[in-house]
Design a protein around this motif. Structure first.
Motif, short mmCIF file in Angstrom:
data_model
loop_
_atom_site.label_atom_id
_atom_site.label_comp_id
_atom_site.label_asym_id
_atom_site.label_seq_id
_atom_site.Cartn_x
_atom_site.Cartn_y
_atom_site.Cartn_z
N LEU A 61 8.36 14.38 11.64
CA LEU A 61 7.31 15.28 12.11
C LEU A 61 7.90 16.56 12.70
CD1 LEU A 61 4.84 12.72 13.75
CD2 LEU A 61 4.46 14.06 11.66
N LEU A 62 9.00 16.44 13.43
CA LEU A 62 9.66 17.63 13.97
C LEU A 62 10.17 18.52 12.84
CD1 LEU A 62 11.72 16.06 16.91
CD2 LEU A 62 9.70 17.54 17.10
N THR A 63 10.75 17.90 11.82
CA THR A 63 11.24 18.64 10.66
C THR A 63 10.08 19.29 9.90
OG1 THR A 63 13.09 17.10 10.46
CG2 THR A 63 12.60 18.46 8.54
N TYR B 72 3.41 16.36 1.63
CA TYR B 72 4.53 15.87 2.42
C TYR B 72 4.11 15.08 3.65
CZ TYR B 72 7.70 18.69 -0.43
OH TYR B 72 8.42 19.21 -1.48
N ILE B 73 2.96 15.35 4.24
CA ILE B 73 2.55 14.60 5.43
C ILE B 73 2.25 13.16 5.06
CG2 ILE B 73 0.09 15.19 5.30
CD1 ILE B 73 2.29 14.84 8.49
N PHE B 74 1.61 12.94 3.91
CA PHE B 74 1.34 11.58 3.46
C PHE B 74 2.63 10.91 2.99
CE2 PHE B 74 -2.94 13.45 2.94
CZ PHE B 74 -3.67 12.53 3.69
N LEU B 75 3.48 11.68 2.31
CA LEU B 75 4.74 11.13 1.81
C LEU B 75 5.64 10.70 2.96
CD1 LEU B 75 6.54 10.53 -0.62
CD2 LEU B 75 7.36 12.89 -0.51
N LEU B 76 5.64 11.48 4.04
CA LEU B 76 6.46 11.16 5.20
C LEU B 76 6.15 9.76 5.74
CD1 LEU B 76 8.33 11.80 7.63
CD2 LEU B 76 6.36 12.90 8.72
N GLY C 22 0.81 -1.22 0.00
CA GLY C 22 0.00 0.00 0.00
C GLY C 22 0.84 1.26 0.00
N THR C 23 1.87 1.29 0.85
CA THR C 23 2.72 2.49 0.90
C THR C 23 3.55 2.63 -0.38
OG1 THR C 23 4.39 1.19 2.11
CG2 THR C 23 2.88 2.56 3.41
N GLY C 24 3.95 1.50 -0.96
CA GLY C 24 4.69 1.55 -2.22
C GLY C 24 3.85 2.12 -3.34
N PHE C 25 2.59 1.73 -3.39
CA PHE C 25 1.67 2.26 -4.41
C PHE C 25 1.49 3.77 -4.23
CE2 PHE C 25 -2.64 3.28 -5.91
CZ PHE C 25 -2.57 2.79 -7.21
N ALA C 26 1.34 4.20 -2.97
CA ALA C 26 1.18 5.63 -2.70
C ALA C 26 2.44 6.41 -3.05
CB ALA C 26 0.82 5.84 -1.23
N MET C 27 3.59 5.83 -2.72
CA MET C 27 4.87 6.51 -2.97
C MET C 27 5.12 6.77 -4.45
SD MET C 27 7.63 4.79 -0.42
CE MET C 27 8.92 5.27 -1.58
N PHE C 28 4.68 5.85 -5.29
CA PHE C 28 4.94 6.01 -6.72
C PHE C 28 4.36 7.32 -7.23
CE2 PHE C 28 4.28 5.18 -11.27
CZ PHE C 28 5.56 4.79 -11.61
N PHE C 29 3.24 7.74 -6.64
CA PHE C 29 2.61 9.00 -7.06
C PHE C 29 3.12 10.17 -6.23
CE2 PHE C 29 -0.32 5.56 -8.10
CZ PHE C 29 -0.57 5.82 -9.44
N LEU C 30 3.17 10.01 -4.92
CA LEU C 30 3.57 11.12 -4.06
C LEU C 30 5.04 11.52 -4.27
CD1 LEU C 30 1.86 9.91 -0.75
CD2 LEU C 30 1.01 11.64 -2.34
N VAL D 89 6.90 6.91 3.04
CA VAL D 89 8.33 6.63 2.84
C VAL D 89 8.94 5.93 4.05
CG1 VAL D 89 10.59 7.71 2.62
CG2 VAL D 89 8.72 8.46 1.16
N GLU D 90 8.66 6.45 5.24
CA GLU D 90 9.30 5.88 6.43
C GLU D 90 8.83 4.45 6.70
OE1 GLU D 90 11.75 7.43 7.28
OE2 GLU D 90 11.26 9.37 6.43
N LEU D 91 7.54 4.19 6.55
CA LEU D 91 7.05 2.83 6.77
C LEU D 91 7.54 1.89 5.68
CD1 LEU D 91 3.36 3.53 7.90
CD2 LEU D 91 5.23 2.64 9.30
N HIS D 92 7.46 2.32 4.43
CA HIS D 92 7.88 1.46 3.33
C HIS D 92 9.38 1.15 3.42
CE1 HIS D 92 7.28 -0.25 -0.72
NE2 HIS D 92 8.53 0.13 -0.94
#
Length: 258
Positions: free
Chosen positions: A221-223, A172-176, A131-139, A179-182
């Motif tokens: 999140l801090l960044t 960027y909030i969704f991408l964060l 799921g995160t990989g699919f999202a990352m391809f677009f984000l 990316v980190e989970l994937h």
């Protein structure tokens, strides 16, 4: 098409009943491209989080990647070249990973039933990775396109302007999280698959994976908050264009030379 190729295409074995090595080669390249992207993700997070130190530190990192050690004023085209390389690796990795995705409803139902019956944590992690990989391809593609076409707009002021005034905070909030989970799940699965860090054991690797996820999500999140805060401050101060923000970054470079 030759008969040998037809046989191998249908059955995955050659006419001599030998298994094809193509699958293993594709699997290796999927792992290799995934490892490169995961390591890049780790480095990238540390680089962008330099804004937590100071504006000057973040801008120094930016100029470093523009080749300031060799080119006095830096060359943004170097950043574009890096972005182009990452895009190529990302597309290659996505293409290789698609081989293992459920491609129709029936395959999805089989996987879902298997996941429910097995109640296995690693199977759930794989599903999250899909799921995160699919999202990352677009984000990630949007983010990388900006880095490719506007490398000069990277800096504490310009990046903060992009966060708030150009509404990239939503991307960027969704991408964060994607990316980190994937990335952390991917590194964990690579360690299991290729036998890295055997002395840690499965439980040790799982703890390291969740520790890594927590660390980079908190750091992210801090960044994220630092860029949003700076972007809002600039907006209140009347910074109304990306050109104004870039000029403020360039002033940091001039101050650094004085």
């Amino acid at each position: 098409m030759q008969n040998e190729e037809i046989i191998e295409g249908y059955y995955g074995v050659s006419a001599e009943r030998k298994k094809s090595g193509a699958y293993a080669k594709l699997d290796f390249w999927q792992s290799a491209t995934g490892l490169v992207l995961a390591l890049f993700m780790i480095a990238h997070m540390f680089f962008v989080s330099s804004i937590l130190i100071s504006d000057r530190a973040m801008y120094a990192v930016t100029k470093f990647f523009e080749g300031s050690l060799f080119i006095k004023a830096g060359e943004p085209a170097i950043v574009s070249a890096v972005a182009a390389g990452v895009i190529v690796i990302l597309v290659a990795h996505a293409f290789l990973a698609l081989r293992k995705f459920p491609i129709n409803y029936r395959q999805y139902k089989i996987f879902k039933t298997h996941k429910h019956l097995m109640q296995h944590g690693d199977t759930t992690l794989w599903f999250i990775q899909v799921g995160t990989g699919f999202a990352m391809f677009f984000l990630a593609s949007v983010h990388l396109f900006v880095m490719l076409t506007a490398p000069h707009s990277i800096g504490p002021h310009a990046s903060s302007y992009r966060f708030v005034s150009q509404h990239f905070w939503l991307l960027y909030i969704f991408l964060l999280f994607a990316v980190e989970l994937h990335g952390s799940i991917g590194l964990y699965r690579l360690a299991i698959k290729w036998g890295w860090f055997k002395n840690l054991g499965i439980e040790g690797l799982r703890k390291a994976k969740w520790g890594m996820s927590a660390f980079f999500i908190v750091l992210g999140l801090l960044t994220y908050g630092a860029y949003v805060k700076k972007g809002l401050t600039q907006k209140h101060e009347g910074i109304m264009s990306i050109q104004q923000a870039i000029q403020l970054d360039e002033e940091l470079h001039k101050e650094g030379k004085e």
